[in-house]
Enzyme design. Structure first.
Site: not given
Ligand code: GLU
Length: 429
Positions: A119
């Site tokens: 993240k």
């Molecule tokens: N931000 C989204 C999540 O928390 C998508 C993450 C992604 O597709 O890599 O799942």
């Protein structure tokens, strides 16, 4: 009595109940104990692999220099390249990003796609920035973390306050540094530049699919089910729209600006049009205004928290009337609230399952970019449906076998898969 405050190294103060990393760890510990996870692996999985802090200086439109802080955390990459969104928000902290990276690790393992978890975030207020400033922040942050990025190492995607426009800038910055176009370095891109059909709707679609499965499990139908949605961004609005299309009645909706209630059903496409024009729900005429907290406690069958962390706490959990909570957001329920909801018999579809549709179609996008062969939307949606339905039933089976709540069952399944990979790979020394 006030709750004890925890002082963190990045000098953020959280109430104990609201500390995102503690909230994640409390669930992790519970699942690890039930799995009888060996102490060595327990130690490995409790720690993030890599935490990067970068300074993001830009020249603002008025000529002044501003310096933002950016983070990228790779929590675990044993199952494949790290995967996870990037958020631009004033509340971003290293602790929060680490918890979210861990959640991505469990989420990808739970739906069994070959990714680890990561993240990222930049501490900033994008609503106070011009488009040009946002672009400069994005590109400078990307260049700050460029060594870890790559289709085989770490693949960002949209998250809170970021979108396909931001992903396009990341893809371009990375590609310029590498002297050739690398579409697979990010997902959630515009379709015209290698994005996947169905990606924008994928998280909301996944929420609809697992809610439909949960309703069936309780002997109910999505047709006529009363649904309240907290958060009307990409996840909440699409989930509401698809559920309304499937026959549900959307009785309450909120965004940052307001909260609206109509027991006879709100017109979701009309509200989406309003928001596209006015950029917020406030002022929308066809609903009675209620408080933000009332959206969570309104009379409904399904509650979808689809905004940010910790909205369901020990304070409001006792008043929730929904039979099902579908966690569109990451970490919307505190660990203390979990126990209250369990005692009340609320059927919780935990975040790492409920919102996994997004990363699942991100996986499809990555596969399509690498193969250079693009699928039609029907194929994307059909494959998403099959992964979500299978994952839901695997969680149900695990919960029944171990007589545990859905969240613990989800963590157990996910941690077990990550642990299996570590055992097979062994410890490199
Ligand atoms: N931000 C989204 C999540 O928390 C998508 C993450 C992604 O597709 O890599 O799942």
């Amino acid at each position: 009595m006030s709750e004890p405050a925890i002082i963190r190294p990045d000098k953020q103060t959280f109430l104990a109940e609201e500390n995102p990393f503690e909230a994640m760890m409390e669930r992790f510990d519970h699942a690890a104990k039930l799995l009888n996870l060996d102490p060595g692996l327990y130690k490995v999985l409790r720690n993030p692999e890599k935490q990067i802090i970068v300074s993001v200086p830009i020249v603002r439109d008025n000529g002044e220099v501003e310096v933002y802080t950016g983070y990228r955390v790779l929590y675990n990459t044993s199952r494949g390249p790290a995967k996870g969104g990037i958020r631009f928000d004033l509340n971003v902290t290293l602790e929060e990003v680490t918890a979210l990276a861990a959640w991505m690790t469990w989420k990808c393992a739970l739906v069994n796609i070959p990714f680890g978890g990561s993240k990222g975030g930049v501490v900033c207020d994008p609503s106070a920035m011009s488009m040009a400033e946002l672009e400069r922040v994005t590109r400078r942050y990307t260049s700050g973390i460029i060594e870890t990025l790559g289709p085989d190492s770490d693949v960002p995607a949209p998250d809170v306050n970021t979108n396909e426009r931001v992903m396009a800038w990341i893809m371009d910055t990375y590609s310029m540094h590498h002297r050739h176009t690398v579409t697979a370095v990010v997902t959630g891109k515009p379709v015209a530049m290698g994005g996947s059909l169905g990606r924008r709707e994928a998280t909301g679609r996944g929420c609809m699919i697992v809610t439909r499965e949960a309703l069936a499990q309780l002997g109910m139908s999505i047709v006529g089910a009363k649904v309240a949605v907290q958060g009307f961004g990409n996840v909440g609005s699409i989930a509401a729209e698809l559920m309304a299309q499937a026959g549900a009645t959307i009785v309450a909706v909120s965004d940052k600006s307001t909260a609206l209630h109509n027991p006879h059903g709100l017109d979701v496409p009309d509200m989406m049009r309003w928001v596209r024009e006015k950029r917020q729900l406030a002022g929308y005429p066809k609903g009675e205004t209620i408080t933000h907290d009332q959206v969570l406690t309104v009379d409904c069958d399904v509650l979808i928290p689809a905004a940010t962390e910790n909205v369901i706490s020990r304070k409001n959990a006792p008043h929730i009337k929904a039979k099902i909570i579908c966690e569109g957001a990451n970490g919307p329920t505190s660990a203390a609230a979990d126990k209250i909801l369990e005692d009340k018999g609320v059927f919780v579809i935990p975040d790492i399952l409920a919102n996994a549709g997004g990363v699942t179609v991100s996986y499809f996008e990555w596969v399509q970019d690498r193969g250079g062969y693009f699928w039609d939307e029907e194929t994307v949606n059909r494959r998403l449906e099959s992964i979500m339905v299978r994952s839901f039933s695997e969680v149900m089976a695990m919960a029944a076998r171990h007589k545990v709540a859905n969240r613990v069952a989800s963590y157990m399944l996910a941690i077990d898969r990550v642990a299996a990979m570590h055992r097979l790979r062994g410890m490199y020394a």
